[in-house]
Design a protein around this motif. Structure first.
Motif: not given
Length: 1087
Positions: A996-1000, A1002-1005
């Motif tokens: 769930q955190t990964q979805k947040l 990736m765009p931030f990265l």
């Protein structure tokens, strides 16, 4: 006049008065006088720039001013920063345009009287060839409004020279004098000088001169140059094909042309297709001679595949006498070209024995060289152009799509054959003969591509042009011969061999004509002549290497310009440098000829360095001078310009000789020559060649800056449409500085630029309003805040001034004047306006306001020097002159401070949006159960601005991973796979909710990676480079004024007590949590 037609011109008129006053100040102190110094300059200490001298057959126009402005702005920048600047200006009178105009005037007087009485209707052709669209500057002032006189409008658009002279403001009694071409030389150069002075050109007018033998010093200089080139083997006599004006009786070089600049001779192989006996009655008078239909071809290797010849049924042809035994049937235009190429019984006078039409030629039986068909016939083709080639066309339907379709039409349409009287036996037995194999198209390329492109008729011109383009290129580069003695060989290898065979066997001749239509300045259509004359050997391999070496060291400011020079060096060959007609300098060893206008103007930039010593400030070189023209021997010129030995035999004093040499050595090489890009193909490349031949390497040119043409209000500048302005008109309409402002704004690239009248009018308003603002501020100076700059707004404004100084300096240095105008004027004014608002009731800081006025004045002075000089002297009480005030000193700009201000301004915009959204409410939010306080704009509100100054949690973890994977030198990251692997191994990756955190994450990265590539490693820091709370707190008054609230608090989102103040609206913080660079604001009713 203060008003015209109800419109006030007071602001413009004020600028014009300022300009008059400032020019008086400059002239009184001779501010633009340039003096060399005994010590040679270090890099950057001097600047010598020049501009191609304009032609003096009319007034200067905005096209001249646009190119010249690039030099003027550059020179003004270098003068401002303290360099010793030389900007000279001269006037070109050599060549055809003036002589052609004078002769045209004489013909009109002879034809219509003195003064002439022009008829309203002209039954026949008048001996008044149409004027060029722009003959380098002949634009009469105040007259180009797109309205033609009755006489002009009734004469097919032709302009009478007498009427053009009237438009210059000349009386009828004066005009008659201009039959003498030398009268033009005394009339127009002084007017051009007046206009350039009004423009504010920073020129040392002592060094001005005109060309031609009317100036004995310049005449001596050109003679020396020509003798020098000849002694080096660079000038030879040769027989070559040359664009030629029959009316003038001499070659017509680029600057002798009204249209067709850059057009070269196009060489063809002319195929002799012999008419078999018996001749038809119309040609009976030719019995006993050999009669040929003469077809011009660029593809002699395809002659094996001829099936017929083509003629234009309605075309006009003639049987022209070539010699005692041979007659060629072709167009009169082609016969005229041939007559100047030694193919006419009477040289230069084609003799037509029989006048013919294409109908007379249809069905003629022919024996054509190399054709496998013993007899072929002349057939009708409807798309032949008689202004190209000879009007007779060979037909090779295997490889020429036009031929294939025309033959197909005749074969498949009996009615078409009947219409033109074509017998079946002339057409039907003739089949395609495969002669060339082309990969992709086979051995019947024309047939295949016509079928593939679904071409149905010879009238589908666009499709056939595309088909021809494809097959011809492929055929030449990839084709293989199938027939003839060169079968099996490549087409590109066979072509010259077949051509040579045809010429050797007497089956063809070389024929040349202009590749496009060329009209001379005398108004006649040019041809190609085989002329025996003097040529400069451009293109000679060793000389070309030197030219390429020089080019490689030059600053050309754009890749497109460099490619243009490289292309020109590739094709440029011998250049005809002698003329029989016009104005100029006689070729010293062959005085029946003049030096043509592009050959006497290649190294004259060196002449500027000593012109004032020779001519004593007189542009004609006729005033008293300590030196006489006859004293300027070759030994003297060599001593000055070519490091020759001291001319002991000279009776010029050694002091003067050494002074001239010192002037040249100090100023040369020139640093910049500015020109329109159209001169790359001739003048500028010639200049490179001549410098490398005559001067040492340390005197080779350093830079050319080329620009495109200028449009007016996004349309082509044209006299005929009225979309035209002389320089004089523009200054009267807008003022000099507003004109210069708009020229700077027009563009800096090689593409065409755009002079916009609205920009010039807006400049009038901006400049006068700025003067008024400064006057107002200085009148109320006591109300300004004193003491050193201290507030955040002060610091930001001071920083913006420093930024403007640095960026504008770089833009001027790169000769990007539109950008200099943006950073040094527009952006600086925007920063001033923001500062005024930010200061609020506290007021602006006096020292900063003075610094702003000082800096802005200096930065705009190269572009608007009269404005700058007036402000400097009258408002700022500056010492000396603004044009030499020195570049403003500035501290290094603080990018952190700029970022902090951007953060502040962006945050205020965000707060306004959030306030509006919260006041209006959100129906969607209500449906989701989010508590929204029902507010109206009348409520008293408190703003709570929450800041989180450091990334934490998974965002902090992502940033630390990116930091470890970033190369700050190359601004590149490790592969995405490595970054993702590191994320999985981190504390975030070990979390149960990682997916769930990964979805947040990736765009931030992705966002942070892009930011780091653009801005550098600081984009990956956990905090911004400034304290957000500190910035917002210091500007609390500004924030309150901007969002319209009396109470605003700045709070840290990491402090629980601060969060508690949000009360029920704390959920808004959870929905939109603040992060570094993104504060969150909520608004509560005041308790």
């Amino acid at each position: 006049m203060a008003s015209e037609g109800g419109k006030s011109f007071a602001r413009r008129d004020r600028l014009l008065q300022i300009e008059r006053d400032v020019r008086e100040w400059w002239e009184k102190e001779d501010i633009f006088r340039s003096e060399s110094r005994e010590k040679l300059p270090e890099p950057g200490e001097k600047f010598f720039g020049n501009f191609p001298y304009p032609y003096m057959n009319g007034y200067l126009h905005l096209g001249h001013a646009f190119s010249l402005s690039k030099l003027e702005f550059a020179a003004a920048y270098h003068r401002l920063r303290g360099a010793n600047v030389l900007l000279p200006f001269a006037f070109h009178c050599t060549g055809m345009p003036i002589k052609a105009s004078a002769d045209k005037l004489a013909r009109e007087i002879q034809q219509f009287g003195d003064p002439p009485s022009f008829p309203l209707e002209l039954d026949g052709e008048v001996d008044t060839p149409q004027e060029a669209e722009d003959s380098s500057g002949g634009a009469p002032p105040d007259k180009f409004k797109g309205k033609k006189s009755k006489a002009t409008s009734k004469s097919s658009g032709q302009a009478f020279q007498w009427e053009i002279m009237r438009s210059f403001g000349l009386s009828d009694s004066e005009i008659s004098k201009f039959q003498n071409p030398y009268n033009w030389l005394t009339y127009f150069p002084p007017l051009a000088r007046d206009d350039l002075k009004a423009f504010g050109l920073g020129c040392d007018w002592r060094r001005s001169f005109i060309t031609t033998d009317m100036n004995p010093f310049y005449d001596s200089f050109v003679r020396w140059q020509m003798r020098k080139l000849k002694s080096m083997g660079k000038i030879v006599k040769d027989v070559r094909y040359t664009i030629f004006s029959p009316l003038d009786g001499q070659p017509c070089a680029d600057h002798d042309r009204a249209t067709g600049e850059g057009v070269q001779p196009q060489e063809y192989t002319l195929i002799k297709m012999e008419l078999t006996s018996p001749f038809p009655p119309k040609l009976g008078v030719l019995e006993g001679r050999r009669v040929f239909l003469a077809a011009a071809t660029l593809r002699p290797e395809t002659m094996y595949g001829q099936t017929n010849a083509w003629v234009l049924p309605e075309g006009k042809y003639g049987a022209f006498e070539i010699n005692d035994t041979e007659v060629f049937i072709l167009t009169q235009r082609a016969a005229l070209n041939l007559s100047y190429q030694n193919y006419s019984r009477i040289p230069e006078k084609p003799t037509c024995l029989v006048e013919l039409t294409g109908f007379d030629l249809i069905g003629l039986p022919l024996r054509s060289p190399l054709s496998f068909n013993e007899i072929i016939y002349a057939l009708p083709m409807l798309t032949i152009l008689t202004d190209k080639g000879t009007g007779i066309v060979t037909s090779v339907p295997s490889d020429a799509p036009d031929d294939y379709m025309a033959l197909h039409d005749l074969k498949s349409k009996p009615a078409l054959r009947a219409k033109y009287g074509v017998k079946d036996e002339w057409v039907l037995p003739f089949e395609i003969i495969p002669i060339i194999n082309i990969p992709e198209f086979g051995d019947r390329a024309a047939e295949k591509i016509c079928i593939d492109m679904k071409i149905k008729s010879q009238n589908e011109k666009e499709k056939l042009a595309e088909a021809k383009k494809l097959t011809y290129l492929k055929g030449f580069t990839e084709g293989t011969m199938l027939v003839g003695e060169f079968a099996g060989g490549r087409v590109q290898e066979a072509k010259p061999l077949v051509r040579s065979k045809l010429l050797e066997m007497g089956l063809g001749i070389i024929y040349s004509e202009p590749e496009k239509r060329v009209i001379s300045r005398s108004g006649d259509e040019c041809i190609v002549a085989l002329t025996d004359q003097w040529y400069i050997t451009y293109g000679e391999p060793e000389w070309k290497k030197l030219a390429e070496e020089c080019l490689s060291t030059m600053n050309l400011f754009s890749d497109e310009t460099r490619h243009g020079f490289e292309h020109t060096l590739d094709w440029l060959n011998q250049w005809a440098c002698s003329r029989s007609f016009g104005l100029g300098t006689r070729i010293p060893w062959d005085e029946q000829y003049l030096v043509e206008s592009l050959s006497d103007s290649t190294i004259y930039m060196a002449y500027y360095t000593i012109a004032h010593l020779l001519q004593n400030g007189d542009i004609y070189g006729s005033s008293t001078s300590p030196i006489k023209p006859e004293q300027m021997t070759d030994e003297v010129w060599d001593f000055i310009f070519c490091a020759g030995s001291f001319p002991k035999s000279s009776d010029i004093s050694s002091d003067i000789l050494n002074k001239m040499k010192q002037e040249f050595e100090y100023w040369y090489p020139y640093d910049l020559r500015v020109s329109g890009k159209d001169l790359i193909q001739n003048h500028l490349t010639f200049s490179i060649y001549n410098h490398t031949a005559i001067m040492s390497k340390n005197h080779w040119p350093r830079g050319f800056r080329c620009n495109g043409h200028i449009m007016l209000n996004s349309e082509k500048m044209s006299k005929s449409t009225g979309n035209f302005r002389t320089l004089r008109q523009a200054i009267e309409e807008f003022s000099a500085d507003a004109t210069r402002f708009s020229l700077a704004d027009a563009g800096d690239g090689v593409d065409d630029a755009n002079f916009v009248f609205e920009t010039a009018n807006a400049a009038i308003l901006r400049l006068t309003k700025e003067i008024a603002w400064m006057e107002e501020v200085l009148a109320a100076e006591s109300s300004l805040r004193t003491g050193p700059p201290s507030s955040f707004a002060d610091q930001v404004f001071a920083n913006e001034i420093n930024i403007a100084v640095k960026l504008t300096e770089q833009n001027y240095r790169d000769y990007m004047f539109r950008e200099a105008l943006k950073t040094g004027f527009y952006d600086l004014q925007a920063a001033r306006d923001e500062y005024r608002f930010s200061c609020g009731a506290g007021g602006m800081n006096r020292n900063l306001v003075w610094r702003f006025m000082d800096v802005q004045t200096r930065l705009i002075t190269p572009i608007c020097p009269h404005y700058g000089e007036y402000v400097w002297r009258k408002l700022l009480n500056g010492n000396g002159f603004a044009v030499k005030a020195g570049w403003p000193v500035a501290d290094p700009p603080s990018l952190t401070l700029k970022s902090a201000n951007k953060y502040l301004q962006d945050s205020i915009v965000l707060m306004r949006k959030l306030l509006q959204k919260q006041i209006l409410g959100s129906k969607k939010a209500n449906k989701k159960g989010t508590p929204v306080t029902s507010l109206t704009e009348d409520n008293k509100l408190t703003g709570l601005i929450y800041v989180n100054e450091q990334f934490d949690g998974w965002k902090a973890e992502c940033l630390m991973i990116l930091q470890s994977k970033f190369d700050s030198k190359t601004r590149t990251f490790s592969p995405d796979g490595e970054i993702l692997e590191a994320l999985k191994k981190s504390s975030v990756g070990q979390d149960a909710n990682f997916k769930q955190t990964q979805k947040l994450c990736m765009p931030f990265l992705r966002f942070k990676k892009d930011e780091a590539v653009a801005l550098g490693a600081q984009a990956l820091d956990l905090r911004l480079p400034f304290g957000e709370i500190e910035v917002l707190q210091e500007n609390l008054d500004l924030i309150k004024r901007q969002i319209g609230l009396e109470e605003v608090e700045i709070l840290s989102a990491t402090i629980p007590d601060a969060l508690a103040k949000a009360g029920p609206l704390v959920s808004l913080l959870n929905q939109n949590p603040p992060s570094p660079g993104n504060p969150t604001a909520i608004f509560l009713p005041r308790s």
